[in-house]
Design a protein around this motif. Structure first.
Motif, PDB file in Angstrom:
ATOM      1  N   THR A 183       0.779  -1.095   0.362  1.00 41.94           N
ATOM      2  CA  THR A 183      -0.030   0.254  -0.158  1.00 41.94           C
ATOM      3  C   THR A 183       0.514   1.127   0.216  1.00 41.94           C
ATOM      4  O   THR A 183       1.837   0.939   0.167  1.00 41.94           O
ATOM      5  CB  THR A 183      -0.732  -0.139   1.408  1.00 41.94           C
ATOM      6  OG1 THR A 183      -0.218  -0.172   2.528  1.00 41.94           O
ATOM      7  CG2 THR A 183      -1.895  -1.285   1.102  1.00 41.94           C
TER       8      THR A 183
ATOM      9  N   PHE B 274      -2.621   0.248  -6.821  1.00 42.09           N
ATOM     10  CA  PHE B 274      -2.495   0.049  -5.010  1.00 42.09           C
ATOM     11  C   PHE B 274      -3.462   1.638  -4.448  1.00 42.09           C
ATOM     12  O   PHE B 274      -3.680   2.256  -4.271  1.00 42.09           O
ATOM     13  CB  PHE B 274      -1.000   1.432  -4.669  1.00 42.09           C
ATOM     14  CG  PHE B 274       0.430   0.603  -5.454  1.00 42.09           C
ATOM     15  CD1 PHE B 274       1.598  -0.297  -4.990  1.00 42.09           C
ATOM     16  CD2 PHE B 274       0.633   0.635  -7.000  1.00 42.09           C
ATOM     17  CE1 PHE B 274       1.992  -0.785  -5.567  1.00 42.09           C
ATOM     18  CE2 PHE B 274       1.574   0.196  -7.735  1.00 42.09           C
ATOM     19  CZ  PHE B 274       2.484  -0.609  -7.295  1.00 42.09           C
ATOM     20  N   ALA B 275      -3.652   0.648  -3.182  1.00 42.94           N
ATOM     21  CA  ALA B 275      -4.341   1.797  -2.227  1.00 42.94           C
ATOM     22  C   ALA B 275      -3.587   2.362  -1.573  1.00 42.94           C
ATOM     23  O   ALA B 275      -2.169   1.968  -1.069  1.00 42.94           O
ATOM     24  CB  ALA B 275      -4.778   0.399  -1.400  1.00 42.94           C
TER      25      ALA B 275
ATOM     26  N   LEU C   2      -9.175   3.809   3.764  1.00 39.09           N
ATOM     27  CA  LEU C   2      -8.115   3.845   2.751  1.00 39.09           C
ATOM     28  C   LEU C   2      -8.993   5.495   2.185  1.00 39.09           C
ATOM     29  O   LEU C   2      -9.835   6.125   2.349  1.00 39.09           O
ATOM     30  CB  LEU C   2      -9.626   3.181   1.573  1.00 39.09           C
ATOM     31  CG  LEU C   2      -9.408   2.849  -0.035  1.00 39.09           C
ATOM     32  CD1 LEU C   2      -8.186   2.115  -0.151  1.00 39.09           C
ATOM     33  CD2 LEU C   2     -10.631   2.382  -0.856  1.00 39.09           C
TER      34      LEU C   2
END
Length: 377
Positions: free
Chosen positions: A252, A274-275, A282
């Motif tokens: 991430t 990609f977060a 989030l």
């Protein structure tokens, strides 16, 4: 579909025209323009436009009936070989598919019946298929136009009722078979019959020099194979949850990470999406496409929070994998954020689902082969 633009919207359904559609309009103009010059070219183009107006009505027949059964028709796309109604999913009940499939040809029969009322009884008394085609290729007059459209609607209804999946007749066949053997087996049977008829149609078209019919046969063959593959995928994926395909261990990003850092991750990990998170929350999503666009359009080395997508497609981890896939395709999105209640657990893309399907199908075939081997031993 790519290269298609919207020209109208009816009952919430987009009517789109593919860029290649104008090839058939030009063909109609040339066909009538060569013997009848300028007036004939305009007449031929008008005939094609009227024909495809009937095609739109045909597809609306499917779409509006499907909407009445709770489905969500997305769009109707006009191509040189006809029209395609794009649904978010197939009907679950065979009787629903039967009614939806018959609705399109029924519209053409209705149009033909209304056109018949235009003619005098004396004209209809001697009317047969050969006379209709002969008069329809005559001078560019109003009577020729009506006869041509009448013949076209009769042909549309009859051709679409050929039991070659995925034509309407093929869908009628699948619906009838599904009442006795289930949807999955019925799809395989109807697709096999459709591909066999498509090959026969294609051979006939090639030997007869009918290139347009050969092209239609090719698309029927491909369409039948795609429908069978899609049904097999649905059967496999429907037994798994979308959380099974998401990577909870994926790397991430923090909102202050630089784009250069993302480039390094893409090159070394082959992870495309990609977060962007802060703690358990989030904040956004960054895809490889976003990174490439930033490299082209932005100077320096910006942070990812300046380029991340802050609105995302969301699904719960316990939702069926196939249902989420269909929702994503209907919404034209590639990546979804997966949650367990309010907790973010990872991302899943259409490519991840395709890979999951490939692995699951391979494992299933291996188990079936092992089971047959044990029985044989």
């Amino acid at each position: 579909m790519h290269w298609a633009f919207r020209v109208a919207r009816v009952a919430g359904i987009d009517i789109k025209v593919h860029a290649t559609f104008f090839l058939i309009v030009i063909f109609g103009a040339l066909q009538w323009g060569i013997p009848h010059r300028g007036r004939g070219a305009l007449f031929g183009a008008l005939l094609i436009l009227l024909l495809f107006f009937c095609v739109v009505l045909h597809e609306l027949g499917h779409s509006l009936v499907a909407k009445g059964f709770g489905l969500s028709p997305k769009q109707i796309v006009l191509l040189p070989i006809g029209g395609v109604a794009v649904m978010n999913r197939n009907p679950e009940k065979p009787v629903h598919e039967l009614v939806i499939a018959l609705a399109g040809p029924a519209v053409n029969v209705l149009i033909a019946g209304l056109l018949v009322l235009v003619f005098h009884t004396s004209v209809l008394a001697g009317l047969n298929s050969q006379m209709m085609l002969a008069r329809a290729s005559g001078p560019p007059t109003q009577e020729t136009m009506l006869l041509w459209i009448l013949a076209a609607n009769v042909s549309l209804a009859l051709f679409n009722l050929i039991p070659a999946f995925p034509l309407d007749g093929g869908r009628v066949l699948r619906a009838l078979l599904a009442m006795f053997m289930g949807f999955s087996k019925a799809t395989r049977a109807a697709a096999t019959i459709g591909q066999f008829l498509a090959m026969a149609m294609g051979l006939f078209a090639l030997f007869s020099g009918m290139l347009m019919l050969a092209l239609v046969a090719f698309f029927i063959f491909i369409g039948a194979g795609r429908e069978r593959a899609d049904e097999e995928a649905r059967t496999v994926l429907d037994t798994y949850k979308v959380g099974d395909a998401s990577n909870s261990h994926a790397m991430t990003l923090a909102p202050w990470d630089k784009v250069s850092h993302v480039v390094d991750l893409i090159l070394t990990s082959y992870q495309p999406d990609f977060a962007v998170v802060q703690g358990p929350q989030l904040l956004g999503i960054v895809t490889r496409q976003d990174v490439l666009k930033s490299l082209v359009t932005t100077e320096g080395d910006p942070i990812v929070s300046s380029m991340m997508v802050r609105e995302w497609f969301q699904a719960q981890a316990d939702e069926p994998l196939d249902e989420v896939r269909r929702r994503m395709e209907a919404a034209s999105v590639r990546v979804a954020a997966i949650f367990e209640q309010e907790r973010f657990v990872g991302l899943v893309s259409l490519e991840d689902m395709a890979e999951a399907l490939l692995v699951i199908a391979f494992v299933r075939r291996r188990r079936e082969a092992d089971a047959r081997s044990r029985l044989g031993g």
